[in-house]
Motif scaffolding. Structure first.
Motif, short mmCIF file in Angstrom:
data_model
loop_
_atom_site.label_atom_id
_atom_site.label_comp_id
_atom_site.label_asym_id
_atom_site.label_seq_id
_atom_site.Cartn_x
_atom_site.Cartn_y
_atom_site.Cartn_z
N ALA A 136 0.81 -1.22 0.00
CA ALA A 136 0.00 0.00 0.00
C ALA A 136 0.85 1.27 0.00
N THR A 137 2.03 1.20 0.57
CA THR A 137 2.84 2.42 0.67
C THR A 137 3.87 2.51 -0.46
N THR A 138 4.87 1.68 -0.42
CA THR A 138 5.95 1.76 -1.41
C THR A 138 5.48 1.46 -2.82
N PHE A 139 4.66 0.44 -2.99
CA PHE A 139 4.28 0.00 -4.33
C PHE A 139 2.87 0.43 -4.71
N GLY A 140 2.19 1.15 -3.85
CA GLY A 140 0.80 1.51 -4.10
C GLY A 140 0.59 2.83 -4.80
N ALA A 188 3.55 -13.14 -10.93
CA ALA A 188 2.10 -13.07 -10.73
C ALA A 188 1.76 -12.24 -9.50
N LEU A 189 2.54 -12.42 -8.43
CA LEU A 189 2.29 -11.68 -7.19
C LEU A 189 2.48 -10.18 -7.39
N THR A 190 3.48 -9.82 -8.16
CA THR A 190 3.83 -8.40 -8.33
C THR A 190 3.26 -7.80 -9.62
N ALA A 191 2.34 -8.48 -10.25
CA ALA A 191 1.77 -7.99 -11.51
C ALA A 191 0.99 -6.69 -11.31
N ASP A 192 0.34 -6.52 -10.17
CA ASP A 192 -0.50 -5.35 -9.94
C ASP A 192 0.26 -4.03 -10.07
N ARG A 240 3.05 -3.39 -11.61
CA ARG A 240 3.51 -3.25 -12.99
C ARG A 240 2.36 -2.85 -13.90
N GLU A 241 1.19 -3.46 -13.71
CA GLU A 241 0.03 -3.13 -14.54
C GLU A 241 -0.47 -1.71 -14.26
N ARG A 242 -0.44 -1.28 -12.99
CA ARG A 242 -0.89 0.08 -12.68
C ARG A 242 0.03 1.12 -13.33
N ILE A 243 1.34 0.85 -13.32
CA ILE A 243 2.28 1.76 -13.99
C ILE A 243 2.01 1.76 -15.49
#
Length: 170
Positions: free
Chosen positions: A55-59, A112-116, A118-121
């Motif tokens: 939520a913080t670093t990657f959100g 797969a875990l970190t796809a979100d 990458r997709e938001r960017i």
């Protein structure tokens, strides 16, 4: 005959300037994507760190716009003659230090875990490019005005309207 030629010369010059003055804009999408290393020996440790920082670093993914332009001015006539619309997209992606030594199935689980994030960017980049293209089209299509301050005001209004429409509160 001489009077007619002198009367039409300024009009022909203005028409030539009008035709040659179509704004040639440049659109740039700049990526400022950082990576945050997750030091973990196992996938489970890396996944736990990722979840804690999700939520913080990657959100947070952001886009910022800058529009610069040149104007051509003659008394009673001002028009945009060139523009640069730049969208800067920034965000942070997780980088698991153990990914390179993990087996293929574990690397696939990590992707797969970190796809979100990458997709938001990627989605923000698409949205930013769409907004920049719209800004470019609207700025280039602006009619000339009698006053350069009015042109500057209109360009600012266009930039803010398009930002709000495409990026909303992001």
């Amino acid at each position: 005959m001489r009077t007619l030629r002198h009367a039409t010369a300024p009009l022909l010059c203005l028409l030539a300037l009008q035709a040659a003055s179509t704004a040639q804009a440049e659109i740039r999408v700049v990526q400022k994507i950082a990576t945050a290393p997750l030091v973990a020996a196992s996938f489970d440790e890396a996944a736990a760190q990722f979840d804690r920082q999700r939520a913080t670093t990657f959100g947070t993914v952001q886009a910022r716009f800058d529009a610069s332009y040149t104007l051509r001015f003659f008394p009673g006539w001002c028009q945009v003659t060139g523009a640069v619309v730049e969208a800067t997209v920034s965000g942070t992606l997780p980088q698991w230090t153990g990914e390179a030594s993990a087996d293929a199935a574990t690397r696939q689980r990590w992707m797969a875990l970190t796809a979100d994030p990458r997709e938001r960017i990627a989605q923000m980049e698409r949205d930013a490019r769409t907004a920049a293209l719209e800004m470019d089209t609207l700025i280039q299509g602006m009619p000339s005005k009698a006053d350069c301050d009015a042109v500057k005001t209109e360009v600012g209004r266009i930039v803010e309207q398009v930002k709000a429409r495409h990026l909303g509160s992001r």
